[in-house]
Write a protein that holds these residues in place. Structure first.
Motif, PDB file in Angstrom:
ATOM      1  N   GLY A   2      -6.684  -5.737  -2.002  1.00 36.68           N
ATOM      2  CA  GLY A   2      -7.738  -5.654  -1.004  1.00 36.68           C
ATOM      3  C   GLY A   2      -7.764  -4.381  -0.189  1.00 36.68           C
ATOM      4  N   GLN A   3      -6.862  -3.436  -0.473  1.00 31.00           N
ATOM      5  CA  GLN A   3      -6.901  -2.134   0.170  1.00 31.00           C
ATOM      6  C   GLN A   3      -6.697  -1.048  -0.888  1.00 31.00           C
ATOM      7  OE1 GLN A   3      -4.815  -1.439   3.917  1.00 31.00           O
ATOM      8  NE2 GLN A   3      -4.404  -3.627   4.130  1.00 31.00           N
ATOM      9  N   ILE A   4      -7.270   0.120  -0.639  1.00 29.90           N
ATOM     10  CA  ILE A   4      -7.137   1.240  -1.568  1.00 29.90           C
ATOM     11  C   ILE A   4      -5.842   1.992  -1.295  1.00 29.90           C
ATOM     12  CG2 ILE A   4      -8.161   3.433  -2.311  1.00 29.90           C
ATOM     13  CD1 ILE A   4     -10.895   2.240  -1.646  1.00 29.90           C
ATOM     14  N   LEU A   5      -5.105   2.283  -2.332  1.00 29.65           N
ATOM     15  CA  LEU A   5      -3.828   2.991  -2.195  1.00 29.65           C
ATOM     16  C   LEU A   5      -4.055   4.499  -2.269  1.00 29.65           C
ATOM     17  CD1 LEU A   5      -1.519   0.834  -4.523  1.00 29.65           C
ATOM     18  CD2 LEU A   5      -2.219   0.414  -2.151  1.00 29.65           C
ATOM     19  N   SER A   6      -3.338   5.225  -1.434  1.00 27.96           N
ATOM     20  CA  SER A   6      -3.424   6.685  -1.434  1.00 27.96           C
ATOM     21  C   SER A   6      -2.664   7.252  -2.623  1.00 27.96           C
ATOM     22  CB  SER A   6      -2.847   7.243  -0.136  1.00 27.96           C
ATOM     23  OG  SER A   6      -1.446   6.973  -0.066  1.00 27.96           O
ATOM     24  N   GLU A   7      -2.936   8.525  -2.933  1.00 25.22           N
ATOM     25  CA  GLU A   7      -2.207   9.184  -4.018  1.00 25.22           C
ATOM     26  C   GLU A   7      -0.714   9.239  -3.714  1.00 25.22           C
ATOM     27  OE1 GLU A   7      -4.047  12.578  -6.151  1.00 25.22           O
ATOM     28  OE2 GLU A   7      -5.538  12.528  -4.544  1.00 25.22           O
ATOM     29  N   GLU A   8      -0.381   9.365  -2.452  1.00 21.23           N
ATOM     30  CA  GLU A   8       1.026   9.393  -2.053  1.00 21.23           C
ATOM     31  C   GLU A   8       1.719   8.085  -2.444  1.00 21.23           C
ATOM     32  OE1 GLU A   8       3.697  10.268   1.985  1.00 21.23           O
ATOM     33  OE2 GLU A   8       1.544   9.822   2.145  1.00 21.23           O
ATOM     34  N   ILE A   9       1.035   6.973  -2.242  1.00 20.39           N
ATOM     35  CA  ILE A   9       1.613   5.672  -2.599  1.00 20.39           C
ATOM     36  C   ILE A   9       1.630   5.493  -4.112  1.00 20.39           C
ATOM     37  CG2 ILE A   9       1.281   3.170  -2.433  1.00 20.39           C
ATOM     38  CD1 ILE A   9       0.050   3.646   0.347  1.00 20.39           C
ATOM     39  N   LEU A  10       0.557   5.912  -4.780  1.00 20.45           N
ATOM     40  CA  LEU A  10       0.458   5.743  -6.233  1.00 20.45           C
ATOM     41  C   LEU A  10       1.582   6.455  -6.972  1.00 20.45           C
ATOM     42  CD1 LEU A  10      -3.404   6.203  -6.695  1.00 20.45           C
ATOM     43  CD2 LEU A  10      -2.124   4.062  -6.872  1.00 20.45           C
ATOM     44  N   SER A  11       2.029   7.552  -6.431  1.00 19.47           N
ATOM     45  CA  SER A  11       3.081   8.340  -7.095  1.00 19.47           C
ATOM     46  C   SER A  11       4.483   8.014  -6.595  1.00 19.47           C
ATOM     47  CB  SER A  11       2.808   9.835  -6.891  1.00 19.47           C
ATOM     48  OG  SER A  11       2.834  10.169  -5.506  1.00 19.47           O
ATOM     49  N   MET A  12       4.598   7.082  -5.694  1.00 18.15           N
ATOM     50  CA  MET A  12       5.878   6.787  -5.051  1.00 18.15           C
ATOM     51  C   MET A  12       6.911   6.157  -5.995  1.00 18.15           C
ATOM     52  SD  MET A  12       6.441   4.570  -1.559  1.00 18.15           S
ATOM     53  CE  MET A  12       5.288   5.585  -0.631  1.00 18.15           C
ATOM     54  N   PRO A  13       6.590   5.079  -6.727  1.00 23.28           N
ATOM     55  CA  PRO A  13       7.609   4.444  -7.571  1.00 23.28           C
ATOM     56  C   PRO A  13       7.848   5.233  -8.868  1.00 23.28           C
ATOM     57  CG  PRO A  13       5.805   2.925  -7.030  1.00 23.28           C
ATOM     58  CD  PRO A  13       5.332   4.299  -6.720  1.00 23.28           C
ATOM     59  N   LYS A  14       8.955   4.993  -9.497  1.00 23.35           N
ATOM     60  CA  LYS A  14       9.323   5.659 -10.762  1.00 23.35           C
ATOM     61  C   LYS A  14       8.253   5.467 -11.831  1.00 23.35           C
ATOM     62  CE  LYS A  14      12.899   5.481 -14.347  1.00 23.35           C
ATOM     63  NZ  LYS A  14      14.205   4.846 -14.749  1.00 23.35           N
ATOM     64  N   TYR A  15       7.757   4.242 -11.956  1.00 19.14           N
ATOM     65  CA  TYR A  15       6.758   3.934 -12.978  1.00 19.14           C
ATOM     66  C   TYR A  15       5.340   3.846 -12.402  1.00 19.14           C
ATOM     67  CZ  TYR A  15      10.851   2.764 -15.808  1.00 19.14           C
ATOM     68  OH  TYR A  15      12.049   2.808 -16.491  1.00 19.14           O
ATOM     69  N   GLY A  16       5.173   4.316 -11.191  1.00 19.03           N
ATOM     70  CA  GLY A  16       3.850   4.298 -10.582  1.00 19.03           C
ATOM     71  C   GLY A  16       3.395   2.904 -10.175  1.00 19.03           C
ATOM     72  N   CYS A  17       2.075   2.736 -10.084  1.00 15.10           N
ATOM     73  CA  CYS A  17       1.477   1.460  -9.677  1.00 15.10           C
ATOM     74  C   CYS A  17       0.606   0.930 -10.813  1.00 15.10           C
ATOM     75  CB  CYS A  17       0.613   1.635  -8.435  1.00 15.10           C
ATOM     76  SG  CYS A  17       1.483   2.328  -7.012  1.00 15.10           S
ATOM     77  N   VAL A  18       0.775  -0.346 -11.156  1.00 14.91           N
ATOM     78  CA  VAL A  18      -0.050  -0.959 -12.187  1.00 14.91           C
ATOM     79  C   VAL A  18      -0.870  -2.081 -11.565  1.00 14.91           C
ATOM     80  CG1 VAL A  18       1.486  -0.358 -14.089  1.00 14.91           C
ATOM     81  CG2 VAL A  18       1.782  -2.547 -12.913  1.00 14.91           C
ATOM     82  N   ASN A  19      -2.072  -2.222 -12.072  1.00 11.72           N
ATOM     83  CA  ASN A  19      -3.011  -3.202 -11.527  1.00 11.72           C
ATOM     84  C   ASN A  19      -3.370  -4.250 -12.569  1.00 11.72           C
ATOM     85  OD1 ASN A  19      -6.343  -3.697 -11.165  1.00 11.72           O
ATOM     86  ND2 ASN A  19      -5.076  -4.015  -9.360  1.00 11.72           N
TER      87      ASN A  19
END
Length: 333
Positions: free
Chosen positions: A88-105
């Motif tokens: 329900g919220q948009i993630l910033s590029e900073e958050i998207l690149s934070m984890p080792k494997y990124g973010c999956v939806n």
């Protein structure tokens, strides 16, 4: 893997349960803030928060996940991957690149079709026969990231948004567990989406639920099933709102024998059974249903909800509302 799970509504609960049962370490659950709901405006936890608390998992509820404080909190979880399902919220590029494997939806459509907030409802409204779930590597766009894996789900005859929601939630729960194993093993090859094949599933609004009886019966059937249970499809009967919960298409072309006409009408009209009634006209009433003429074809109405009342079978509705052939439904009637 060490997972941060982001989700809010019922759709995401099954996926969270599946990730936990698969043995992954869920470091935290991120969900929307609690909000007042219902007539009493009592503050209620999100379904995902309730699930997290049952499993003793820490819950983080940022008002704005892009704020520096929220980003710092996410960084502190040191997750391998963020799994997102209807957060329900948009993630910033900073958050998207934070984890080792990124973010999956976990997205409830076969991307690139039905990007956006209402993929389940629009698949039914548009008369699709097949939909599904896509696990997508998130990027800064709206559901535009590379596709990692998919699974198809059939849309059965009479399927509603509610029943399809549950089927897709279950499919997504199974698929994300498979995907996490393959992501960690490096076995998934990202596939770019073809933007030319995309369509946008815009957010629903209340005005969409106003029934236009000029529409074809098949299209109205899809609309009504797609808008269950919010905002719902409704018409006006004797000046008050009447919500339609269950119906079915009788036929696109009907004879006088299949839909008896009002006896008061002329013999010439009664012989056609089609075309002599304006859209919105009740052309037949049985003990457990009434039939409404549309722009093409007839809808058999089986379950309704009068204004200020509970939903009920038409059999019960007719006890208090003497609908008769010749009555006309709609705002201008």
């Amino acid at each position: 893997m060490r997972v941060v799970f982001m989700g809010t509504p019922d759709f995401a609960v099954g996926a969270l349960e599946a990730v936990i049962e698969a043995g992954h370490e869920v470091a935290a659950v991120v969900t929307q803030p609690d909000k007042p709901k219902g007539r009493g405006k009592e503050v209620q936890m999100t379904p995902v928060k309730m699930c997290a608390r049952e499993h003793g998992i820490p819950v983080f509820q940022p008002v704005k996940i892009k704020e520096p404080e929220a980003v710092e909190t996410l960084l502190g979880y040191q997750a391998d991957i963020f799994v997102v399902a209807a957060f329900g919220q948009i993630l910033s590029e900073e958050i998207l690149s934070m984890p080792k494997y990124g973010c999956v939806n976990i997205h409830a459509s076969l991307l690139p079709k039905y990007r956006g907030a209402g993929p389940i409802q629009w698949a039914i409204i548009n008369g699709e026969k097949i939909t599904g779930v896509t696990i997508m590597q998130m990027d800064k766009g709206l559901d535009t990231g590379d596709m990692l894996c998919k699974t198809e789900v059939e849309i059965a005859p009479g399927e509603t948004a509610d029943t399809l929601h549950d089927k897709l939630a279950a499919a997504g729960a199974g698929l994300i567990v498979e995907a996490l194993v393959k992501i960690e093993a490096g076995e998934l090859k990202p596939v770019k989406q073809n933007d030319e094949e995309s369509c946008y599933a815009k957010m629903l609004n209340k005005s969409m639920g106003k029934i236009d009886w000029q529409m074809e019966a098949d299209k109205l059937d899809c609309l009504i099933r797609g808008l269950i249970s919010w905002p719902g499809a409704s018409t006006v009967y004797r000046g008050k709102t009447l919500k339609i919960w269950q119906e079915e298409v009788v036929s696109e072309k009907m004879s006088a024998g299949s839909v008896p006409m009002n006896p008061e009408r002329t013999a010439g009209n009664a012989m056609t059974g089609q075309g002599c009634d304006a859209p919105g006209t009740v052309v037949r009433v049985d003990k457990d249903a009434f039939y409404v003429q549309t722009g093409s074809g007839v809808l058999k109405i089986r379950e309704v909800q009068p204004e200020g009342k509970k939903r009920m079978a038409v059999k019960d509705f007719l006890l208090g509302y003497p609908v008769k052939a010749g009555d006309v439904l709609g705002e201008n009637c």
